[in-house]
Design a protein around this motif. Sequence first.
Motif, mmCIF file in Angstrom:
data_model
loop_
_atom_site.group_PDB
_atom_site.id
_atom_site.type_symbol
_atom_site.label_atom_id
_atom_site.label_comp_id
_atom_site.label_asym_id
_atom_site.label_seq_id
_atom_site.Cartn_x
_atom_site.Cartn_y
_atom_site.Cartn_z
ATOM 1 N N ALA A 154 0.819 -1.295 -0.150
ATOM 2 C CA ALA A 154 0.024 -0.131 -0.074
ATOM 3 C C ALA A 154 0.821 1.367 0.131
ATOM 4 N N GLY A 155 0.992 1.733 -1.325
ATOM 5 C CA GLY A 155 1.574 3.285 -1.245
ATOM 6 C C GLY A 155 0.429 4.174 -1.154
ATOM 7 N N GLU A 157 -1.731 5.507 -3.011
ATOM 8 C CA GLU A 157 -3.104 5.437 -3.648
ATOM 9 C C GLU A 157 -3.851 4.291 -3.204
ATOM 10 N N LEU A 158 -3.216 3.528 -2.216
ATOM 11 C CA LEU A 158 -4.063 2.408 -1.884
ATOM 12 C C LEU A 158 -4.533 2.442 -0.412
ATOM 13 N N ILE A 159 -4.202 3.752 0.172
ATOM 14 C CA ILE A 159 -4.583 3.965 1.661
ATOM 15 C C ILE A 159 -6.104 3.989 2.062
ATOM 16 N N ALA A 160 -6.770 4.187 1.107
ATOM 17 C CA ALA A 160 -8.227 4.203 1.642
ATOM 18 C C ALA A 160 -8.580 2.904 1.578
ATOM 19 N N ASP A 161 -8.111 1.973 0.886
ATOM 20 C CA ASP A 161 -8.490 0.376 1.278
ATOM 21 C C ASP A 161 -7.739 0.100 2.483
ATOM 22 N N ARG A 162 -6.469 0.512 2.813
ATOM 23 C CA ARG A 162 -5.728 -0.067 3.880
ATOM 24 C C ARG A 162 -6.757 0.317 4.971
ATOM 25 N N VAL A 163 -6.882 1.623 5.124
ATOM 26 C CA VAL A 163 -7.563 2.260 6.236
ATOM 27 C C VAL A 163 -9.115 1.441 6.437
ATOM 28 N N ALA A 164 -9.724 1.150 5.352
ATOM 29 C CA ALA A 164 -11.065 0.546 5.309
ATOM 30 C C ALA A 164 -10.918 -0.600 5.976
ATOM 31 N N VAL A 165 -10.062 -1.455 5.528
ATOM 32 C CA VAL A 165 -9.660 -2.843 6.109
ATOM 33 C C VAL A 165 -9.501 -3.005 7.607
ATOM 34 N N GLN A 166 -8.584 -2.042 8.121
ATOM 35 C CA GLN A 166 -8.254 -1.776 9.377
ATOM 36 C C GLN A 166 -9.586 -1.411 10.168
ATOM 37 N N ARG A 167 -10.224 -0.351 9.699
ATOM 38 C CA ARG A 167 -11.475 -0.115 10.572
ATOM 39 C C ARG A 167 -12.610 -1.275 10.551
ATOM 40 N N ALA A 168 -12.628 -2.090 9.511
ATOM 41 C CA ALA A 168 -13.528 -3.025 9.626
ATOM 42 C C ALA A 168 -12.942 -4.396 10.112
ATOM 43 N N ALA A 169 -11.695 -4.435 10.606
ATOM 44 C CA ALA A 169 -11.197 -5.594 11.119
ATOM 45 C C ALA A 169 -11.001 -5.606 12.939
ATOM 46 N N PHE A 170 -10.873 -4.193 13.083
ATOM 47 C CA PHE A 170 -10.740 -3.913 14.725
ATOM 48 C C PHE A 170 -11.791 -3.048 15.078
ATOM 49 N N ARG A 193 6.197 -2.168 5.690
ATOM 50 C CA ARG A 193 5.424 -1.894 4.397
ATOM 51 C C ARG A 193 3.968 -2.521 5.061
ATOM 52 N N CYS A 194 3.115 -1.602 4.455
ATOM 53 C CA CYS A 194 1.631 -1.844 4.467
ATOM 54 C C CYS A 194 1.073 -3.130 3.372
ATOM 55 N N LEU A 195 0.491 -3.881 3.776
ATOM 56 C CA LEU A 195 -0.078 -4.962 2.566
ATOM 57 C C LEU A 195 -1.457 -4.898 2.690
ATOM 58 N N VAL A 196 -2.027 -4.808 1.548
ATOM 59 C CA VAL A 196 -3.662 -4.946 1.206
ATOM 60 C C VAL A 196 -3.812 -6.285 0.605
#
Length: 288
Positions: A154-155, A157-170, A193-196
């Motif tokens: 996740a650079g 451009e993918l941060i919205a996805d990284r954040v959305a998964v985090q909030r939906a997981a925790f 590294r952040c991975l999505v």
Amino acid sequence: MHIERTTPDPAALDAVLSDLASWQQDGGPVQLHPGDLGWHMRFGPDAVAGALRIWTVGGTAVAIGFLDEKSLIRMCVTPSANQDEELAEALVRDLEDPDSGVLTGDRVVVEARSGAALRSLLHRRGWVDDDPWTPLVRDLRDPVEVTDLRVEIAGPELIADRVAVQRAAFDNSTFSADRWTVMSQSAAYRHARCLVGYDSQDNAVAAATVWSAGAGRPGLLEPMGVHRDHRGHGHGTAITLAAAAGLRDLGASSATVATPSSNEGAVATYASAGFRPLPAVTDFALTR
Ligand SMILES: CC(C)(COP(=O)(O)OP(=O)(O)OC[C@H]1O[C@@H](n2cnc3c(N)ncnc32)[C@H](O)[C@@H]1OP(=O)(O)O)[C@@H](O)C(=O)NCCC(=O)NCCS
């Protein structure tokens, strides 16, 4: 031996991270890792620096404590001071004294997985076992198996996805794009590294962040989670394998993680991704 205790300036965080990295050893305890400070960097360097307590001898750090909460400190002792009784006594004095400015509250908790002398003294002083944690380790000498999950680094451009998964997981996550940006600009993130992970319908379903402590040292997964609408399909195992592979790329010798033993899903997921559970470890608690 004159032992001093300081709260570092944010400008000193690089040095703290590098000391902490140098104390990570394969075969040693799964303990406070630069990645733990790195994940906390989303709240900014001032918050991380303010939560640190560093014990030094002659200007050299010998123990580092990170206040996860005001009444909970995660300690790491330099391997060369593992058996140091004098240091253990100074640390325990500070941990027990409400006026030392280290721990606040009537019931205080210390994570001390390294420092044999410190652990033994806490036991002798009547500190009792708190809830158990399960450390897990995966050796990274051999390549990590590849899965069907499409995993991206996740650079911005993918941060919205990284954040959305985090909030939906925790459940109580307060992660945000701004917090990711602050974290990603920190010194710690230079080795992270952040991975999505995306399923076959291109839904962002899983995420993890991995932190290297440098080549040939154990790396850390913190955190790892699967979107609550997409659990039970192997994505937890797949993102964990991708995280282990990411750490291998960063030069880590092993991938480590510790999770509350009560989090059975997490323990099962790490085990299913080839992580070996080590005996459970408990924190030390004291009512003062
Ligand atoms: C833990 C978590 C990542 C599992 O994700 P998942 O996509 O459902 O996991 P998988 O489908 O890959 O399952 C992996 C293994 O764990 C087991 N498992 C998953 N959830 C479980 C649960 N709640 N209880 C017991 N076992 C569970 C599966 O049966 C599977 O075992 P197997 O490989 O032996 O068949 C997910 O529940 C989660 O995000 N939880 C909240 C965040 C969290 O706790 N993260 C970990 C700590 S940082």
